[in-house]
Enzyme design. Structure first.
Site, PDB file in Angstrom:
ATOM      1  CB  SER A 538      -0.967  -0.039   1.185  1.00  0.00           C
ATOM      2  OG  SER A 538      -2.019   0.877   1.014  1.00  0.00           O
ATOM      3  CG  ASP A 621      -5.954  -3.055  -4.058  1.00  0.00           C
ATOM      4  OD1 ASP A 621      -6.728  -2.199  -3.582  1.00  0.00           O
ATOM      5  OD2 ASP A 621      -4.745  -3.099  -3.774  1.00  0.00           O
ATOM      6  CG  HIS A 653      -5.479  -2.745  -0.068  1.00  0.00           C
ATOM      7  ND1 HIS A 653      -4.868  -2.140  -1.149  1.00  0.00           N
ATOM      8  CD2 HIS A 653      -4.959  -2.132   1.030  1.00  0.00           C
ATOM      9  CE1 HIS A 653      -4.037  -1.205  -0.725  1.00  0.00           C
ATOM     10  NE2 HIS A 653      -4.068  -1.183   0.589  1.00  0.00           N
TER      11      HIS A 653
END
Length: 684
Positions: A538, A621, A653
């Site tokens: 991320s 995601d 994610h």
């Protein structure tokens, strides 16, 4: 050099990466995972759930257990092929739960000794979630999806095989789910003297297109009954489309069962307001409140609404702690809560009238969640970086802890873990930064070890004593690596300024903090500076891509999972636009162009890439769409950088499926083995 990267996966045998005496990816999926916990009305028993996974079947199953609050033997109450969830103790001391054992989600009841199991409900086929009983036992609430719009097939019934979505507004997908013309609504239903639901559930949000709890990550913590059972409070962000995508303005709504009227208790507050909790006498309501509109990582204060004065105030104003899991003391004079503090999660207390916050616990652990069991006793979910969750009893007067469960005692018998130390490193602007350093088991300071800089995501998610089933530091250490995990700028637990300063400065001081951490630890004689790697997901993946163009030869390998590579293309393709606006600072079409797109965009510095790169991304995601990973991998390939792309079409994610997780780890460690060549731990 390219021949090295065409070598088969057998370059370093998977079985040799971690021996049975150390953490392995397969061992992580053998561990029982603590879930819910509920304390009985007489404060004598704790019910809790444990999920165990079958790697072969690629799924898990959840069962219910109980343990005495005073300590003693645990007892398993259920052992069915289907999972049990949503625990509730009734006033009569019996335990209810939801299960699909009959084919659809239904309500069951069982005695605390495991006897007397009985089916209570006949809900329809629509899934039931977040069920709670009123303290009186006369009502229950739950959530169900209701239809709010039409699908393409419903709009064009002569095209039943059309495979498309027709989209007219934003927020059409969120995290890892699409908007399928449904909304989650709150229902309440009367309960008979026999504990069975009677009549039909009433939708307290009838005709609305809004969700409660907040989707897709909110749960039962966002719903609650008053002590008398005639009022219920719930969390909702009553916005849709572009307005919802650009706002964090959720509110606390009070529904009166007697009148059918709904009142917004937090009107005028522009940030997130969540997790309402009634005082024991029902005269007040506490909830978590963020003051800054659009800032999802703002400090959570504790706001209390007084039903007599019809006013509310933040009773933790002036404190820099961000609260979670708020609970009232039985006498209503004190509120207990959890907060992150310097890389741990501790329990705190504050008077319900406001005043100085008192820290109740200390130590290198996380108390991730808790429930009260009478006066000054808490039952908590405890983890460390090396130990998965167990239940403990805490004396809130002394902070003393007593273990109640040992869920993975058998699985972890003989498993060695490495030492974890928290050290403080001076940053480039003269401040002190906490850095976790995790060493391999049987660490020998006379040897040199390859070392990994771990870049945390969020970008405001703290590195604490949580036990991770993906980025597990002990698993990395078991494979022969020292792990350097800095609580860099932007991470909570070190004051408001430290937490907030990352917004609009993604490629600035936080990146310099990373380099300060790895440079300080690399000065140790046991760190092999010729074998440094950099990994993260991320915002951590963003950091990997950014450092790949800026690292000045420090690192020999990079791994990025779901990272942001090109902020210009990411901004309009993500889903929570309030996050993009707050953290990036401006849209890419605004003039003058914000420094996020010139000075801080990893794509701008890919011309400097010269180091092997593994890219990992999920097709579902929606926070960081898959194109970000594809752009990064394509760039590396076209520039001749040794690179590999691990793509999960049905993961979001995070990696949630057991076999995908094991694959993730095998590819992760094989890549490190190619590029850093660690000394493989000897079998013990």
């Amino acid at each position: 050099m390219n021949k090295l990267f065409l070598t088969a996966l057998s370059l370093l045998p998977v079985a040799s990466l971690a021996q049975p005496t150390r953490y392995t990816p397969e061992l992580l999926w053998k561990l029982g995972r603590l879930g819910e916990m509920q304390v009985s009305p007489d404060n004598k028993t704790v019910a809790y759930t444990v999920t165990r996974y079958s790697l072969a079947d690629n799924k898990g199953n959840t069962d219910i257990w109980v343990v005495p609050v005073a300590g003693g033997a645990t007892r398993q109450l259920t052992a069915t092929p289907t999972s049990e969830s949503t625990l509730n103790w009734r006033p009569d001391g019996k335990l209810t739960f939801l299960s699909a054992e009959s084919g659809t989600d239904q309500l069951y009841v069982i005695n605390a000794d495991g006897s007397g199991k009985q089916l209570l409900s006949q809900f329809g086929e629509e899934s039931v979630s977040n069920l709670k009983y009123a303290p009186t036992g006369k009502f229950m609430l739950y959530t169900q999806d209701v239809k709010t719009g039409q699908t393409v097939q419903e709009l064009f019934p002569d095209l039943p095989k059309a495979d498309a979505r027709l989209i007219d507004d934003l927020n059409y997908r969120h995290w890892n789910v699409w908007d399928d013309q449904k909304a989650s609504h709150v229902f309440f239903q009367p309960v008979g003297d026999d504990g069975k639901p009677t009549g039909y559930g009433k939708d307290v949000m009838a005709g609305e297109k809004f969700d409660s709890p907040l989707q897709p990550l909110g749960g039962a913590e966002q719903l609650t009954f008053s002590p008398d059972g005639y009022r219920l409070a719930y969390t909702s962000r009553k916005l849709t489309g572009k307005a919802e995508a650009e706002s964090t303005n959720s509110d606390i709504y009070l529904y009166d069962i007697r009148t059918g009227q709904t009142q917004n208790l937090s009107a005028g507050l522009g940030g997130y307001d969540t997790e309402p909790v009634f005082s024991p006498d029902g005269s007040r309501l506490a909830w978590l409140s963020m003051a800054t509109p659009g800032f999802e990582a703002d400090r959570n204060g504790i706001r209390i609404y007084d039903f007599k004065t019809k006013k509310h105030e933040d009773i933790t104003a002036g404190s820099e702690l961000s609260a979670a899991n708020v609970r009232w003391s039985p006498d209503g004079k004190t509120l207990y809560f959890v907060s992150v503090l310097e890389g741990t999660e501790q329990l705190f207390a504050v008077a319900s009238k406001g005043g100085k916050v008192k820290q109740l616990t200390k130590g290198a652990q996380n108390y991730n969640a808790f429930e009260l069991a009478g006066n000054a006793v808490a039952i908590a979910n405890k983890t460390t970086q090396a130990q998965p969750a167990d239940l403990v009893r805490i004396d809130l007067k002394t902070g003393r802890e007593t273990a109640l469960t040992h869920i993975n005692e058998q699985e972890l018998a003989g498993v060695k873990t490495g030492k974890t130390e928290a050290r403080w490193v001076k940053t480039t602007d003269g401040k002190q930064m906490q850095v976790y350093v995790i060493y391999p088991p049987d660490f020998d300071p006379a040897k040199k070890y390859p070392t990994l800089l771990y870049c945390q995501g969020g970008p405001q998610s703290p590195i604490t004593q949580s036990f991770s089933y993906r980025w597990n530091f002990q698993l990395m250490a078991a494979n022969g690596y020292i792990v350097v995990a800095p609580n860099r700028r932007g991470l909570p637990g070190f004051g408001t300024e430290w937490n907030n300063s990352i917004s609009g400065d993604w490629g600035g001081q936080p990146i310099r903090d990373y380099l300060s951490a790895i440079d300080a630890v690399s000065a140790e004689p046991y760190v092999d500076k010729a074998r440094l790697g950099c990994v993260g997901a991320s915002y951590g993946g963003y950091s990997v891509y950014f450092l790949a163009g800026k690292h000045e030869g420090r690192f020999k390998t990079f791994i990025a999972h779901c990272g942001l590579y090109n902020l210009t293309s990411w901004y309009p393709s993500t889903e929570e636009m309030f996050f993009a606006k707050q953290d990036i600072g401006a849209a890419p079409w605004e003039t003058p162009l914000h420094k996020s797109y010139t000075d801080f965009n990893p794509q701008q510095f890919a011309k400097n890439w010269d180091t092997p790169l593994l890219v990992i991304h999920g097709g579902k995601d929606f926070r960081v769409p898959e194109g970000q990973g594809m752009e990064a991998f394509g760039t590396a390939q076209l520039r001749g950088i040794p690179s590999r792309f691990l793509y999960f079409p049905n993961e979001g994610h995070w990696i949630s499926k057991p076999q995908n997780s094991v694959l993730w780890n095998r590819v992760f460690f094989e890549w490190l083995a190619r590029t850093l060549r660690p000394e493989v731990p000897a079998a013990k």
